[in-house]
Design a protein around this motif. Structure first.
Motif, short mmCIF file in Angstrom:
data_model
loop_
_atom_site.label_atom_id
_atom_site.label_comp_id
_atom_site.label_asym_id
_atom_site.label_seq_id
_atom_site.Cartn_x
_atom_site.Cartn_y
_atom_site.Cartn_z
N LEU A 272 10.52 -23.29 33.36
CA LEU A 272 10.33 -24.62 34.22
C LEU A 272 8.82 -24.85 34.19
O LEU A 272 8.67 -26.19 34.08
N ASN A 273 8.05 -24.07 34.31
CA ASN A 273 6.53 -24.18 34.36
C ASN A 273 5.94 -24.79 33.09
O ASN A 273 5.16 -25.34 32.74
N GLU A 274 6.90 -24.31 31.79
CA GLU A 274 6.54 -24.67 30.67
C GLU A 274 6.80 -26.11 30.27
O GLU A 274 6.00 -26.75 29.48
N HIS A 275 7.83 -26.65 30.81
CA HIS A 275 8.28 -27.82 30.30
C HIS A 275 8.16 -28.85 31.31
O HIS A 275 8.43 -30.17 31.29
N HIS A 276 7.86 -28.48 32.96
CA HIS A 276 7.87 -29.44 33.74
C HIS A 276 6.67 -28.94 34.73
O HIS A 276 6.02 -28.03 34.41
N THR A 277 6.09 -29.97 35.55
CA THR A 277 5.42 -29.59 36.76
C THR A 277 6.09 -29.24 37.88
O THR A 277 6.50 -30.10 38.58
N LEU A 278 6.05 -27.98 37.99
CA LEU A 278 7.01 -27.53 39.00
C LEU A 278 6.47 -27.44 40.33
O LEU A 278 5.24 -26.71 40.62
N THR A 279 6.99 -28.09 41.32
CA THR A 279 6.47 -28.12 42.80
C THR A 279 7.02 -27.21 43.69
O THR A 279 6.50 -27.05 44.98
N GLY A 280 8.25 -26.87 43.34
CA GLY A 280 8.79 -25.79 44.47
C GLY A 280 10.15 -25.40 43.86
O GLY A 280 10.80 -26.13 43.12
N ILE A 281 10.38 -24.34 44.39
CA ILE A 281 11.87 -23.70 44.18
C ILE A 281 12.26 -22.85 45.06
O ILE A 281 11.44 -22.07 45.64
N THR A 282 13.50 -23.04 45.56
CA THR A 282 13.91 -22.24 46.97
C THR A 282 15.47 -21.91 46.88
O THR A 282 16.18 -22.81 46.14
N GLU A 283 15.87 -20.80 47.20
CA GLU A 283 17.23 -20.21 46.99
C GLU A 283 18.17 -21.00 47.71
O GLU A 283 17.73 -21.49 49.15
N LYS A 284 19.28 -21.49 47.47
CA LYS A 284 20.35 -22.21 48.18
C LYS A 284 21.33 -21.04 48.67
O LYS A 284 22.16 -20.83 47.89
N LEU A 285 21.42 -20.77 49.58
CA LEU A 285 22.26 -19.73 50.21
C LEU A 285 23.55 -20.65 50.82
O LEU A 285 23.40 -21.84 51.17
N PRO A 286 24.90 -19.90 50.66
CA PRO A 286 25.91 -20.82 51.05
C PRO A 286 26.09 -21.04 52.56
O PRO A 286 25.34 -20.05 53.21
N SER A 287 26.65 -22.16 52.97
CA SER A 287 26.73 -22.22 54.53
C SER A 287 27.77 -21.30 55.01
O SER A 287 28.85 -21.01 54.36
N MET A 288 28.01 -21.46 56.24
CA MET A 288 29.03 -20.55 56.92
C MET A 288 30.34 -20.98 56.71
O MET A 288 31.51 -20.48 56.80
N HIS A 289 30.28 -22.54 56.42
CA HIS A 289 31.47 -23.19 56.18
C HIS A 289 32.21 -22.85 54.91
O HIS A 289 33.31 -22.67 54.74
N GLU A 290 31.18 -22.97 53.71
CA GLU A 290 31.52 -22.44 52.29
C GLU A 290 32.05 -20.84 52.50
O GLU A 290 33.10 -20.60 51.89
N ILE A 291 31.49 -19.83 53.36
CA ILE A 291 31.79 -18.61 53.27
C ILE A 291 33.38 -18.51 53.92
O ILE A 291 34.23 -17.72 53.55
N PHE A 292 33.28 -19.27 54.96
CA PHE A 292 34.59 -19.22 55.97
C PHE A 292 35.82 -19.66 54.92
O PHE A 292 36.98 -18.79 54.67
N ILE A 293 35.59 -20.82 54.23
CA ILE A 293 36.83 -21.23 53.37
C ILE A 293 37.02 -20.04 52.26
O ILE A 293 38.22 -19.83 51.88
N GLU A 294 35.87 -19.74 51.55
CA GLU A 294 36.34 -18.72 50.56
C GLU A 294 36.73 -17.61 50.83
O GLU A 294 37.67 -17.08 50.07
N THR A 295 36.47 -16.97 52.18
CA THR A 295 36.92 -15.73 52.56
C THR A 295 38.46 -15.97 52.91
O THR A 295 39.36 -15.29 52.58
N VAL A 296 38.78 -16.85 53.81
CA VAL A 296 40.08 -17.07 54.24
C VAL A 296 41.14 -17.46 53.09
O VAL A 296 42.29 -16.93 53.02
N GLN A 297 40.49 -18.16 52.04
CA GLN A 297 41.28 -18.53 50.84
C GLN A 297 41.70 -17.38 50.14
O GLN A 297 42.66 -17.16 49.49
#
Length: 300
Positions: A272-297
């Protein structure tokens, strides 16, 4: 030592197994989420902890000892099926229920006045409960649950019937009760509330525990190698085969990428640094709603 320890609890009703060797361990001073779809067994477990019904087998310990009937005086229980005496005046009802929990009348009256003021209900103190709106009645029931300052508070869907403003006030009150020394068991379908106020959770599905632990740890355990990338200007981040794909998502402020199997975040940042001017990168953790649905299903 945990404040509540539920060990191997089994409960069966007319051939239906409501709880199948369920365990629950709630630390002192925690706000603990008890989650699960309808019919999973949450209310059955709450009623056993509250000594409304008995387990077929298993134990419920309070501060390391088996619970006895006298412990009920130190429990505040807000059931999902609300119920107040509709024909009684608000002030009289609150004081009456506080007295049933063992409060001397002068203290019950004093605390009632404080709580009515906190919930902007003072002008309604001499009105019958049936004259109040549903939201006001919910506030009165909350007051009757907490007025005797119990060590253990059990809330079953506490935000049901509240608008967003009053739900936010209720969250603040629950956190303050925790800060003042109460341990809180909190059953809800509102996953946003879980993320905001619960430190730990147990998820029950089909009568069994399928997920438990600290909310932060559970979110990390279910992460999907997703990252939100921000670059300068109007530059568009393109996928890089073998490194990451771009995931369509309108809910993030930036570009959502998913690392390929075996790829590292360091490699992605270098690209990304090679091809863009990277200003930030953060991990996206799943929400508890997503975890709830995934686990129940996943446990269907």
């Amino acid at each position: 030592m945990n404040f509540i320890d539920v060990n191997g609890v089994v409960k069966q009703y007319d051939g239906h197994l409501a709880l199948d060797h369920v365990g629950l361990h709630v630390p002192q001073g925690a706000i603990y989420g008890l989650l699960g779809p309808n019919g999973a067994g949450k209310t059955s477990l709450i009623r056993i902890i509250n000594r409304i019904t008995r387990a077929d087998s298993g134990t419920v310990l309070l501060n390391g000892r088996e619970m006895v009937q006298d412990d009920i005086a130190n429990i505040g229980y807000l059931p999902e099926e609300r119920g107040l005496y509709k024909k009684i005046k608000v002030a009289d009802e609150i004081v009456y229920l506080a007295r049933l929990k063992g409060m001397p009348k002068p203290l019950a009256v004093s605390e009632m006045e404080k709580w009515l003021e906190r919930f902007d209900l003072t002008e309604w103190r001499n009105r019958k409960v049936e004259e109040l709106s549903k939201g006001m009645q919910q506030k009165v029931q909350f007051i009757t649950t907490v007025i005797h300052r119990p060590q253990l508070l059990i809330f079953d869907e506490p935000f049901s019937g509240f608008d967003p403003v009053n739900a936010e006030q209720l969250k603040r009150e629950i956190i303050q009760l925790r800060d003042e020394g109460s341990t809180i068991l909190f059953s809800t379908h509102n996953m946003a509330s879980v993320e905001e106020i619960c430190e730990q959770i147990t998820l029950i599905n089909h009568s069994r525990v399928v997920l438990e632990g600290k909310v932060a740890d559970i979110k990390r355990q279910h992460k999907k190698n997703l990252f939100v990338v921000n670059v300068a200007g109007e530059e568009k981040v393109e996928p890089k085969e073998g490194l990451f794909e771009v995931v369509p998502n309108d809910d993030v402020n930036g570009t959502l990428i998913k690392l390929a199997t075996g790829a590292t975040l360091r490699d992605a940042i270098a690209h990304l640094n090679e091809h863009h001017t990277l200003t930030g990168i953060t991990e996206k953790l799943p929400s508890m709603h997503e975890i709830f649905i995934e686990t129940v299903q996943g446990n269907a």
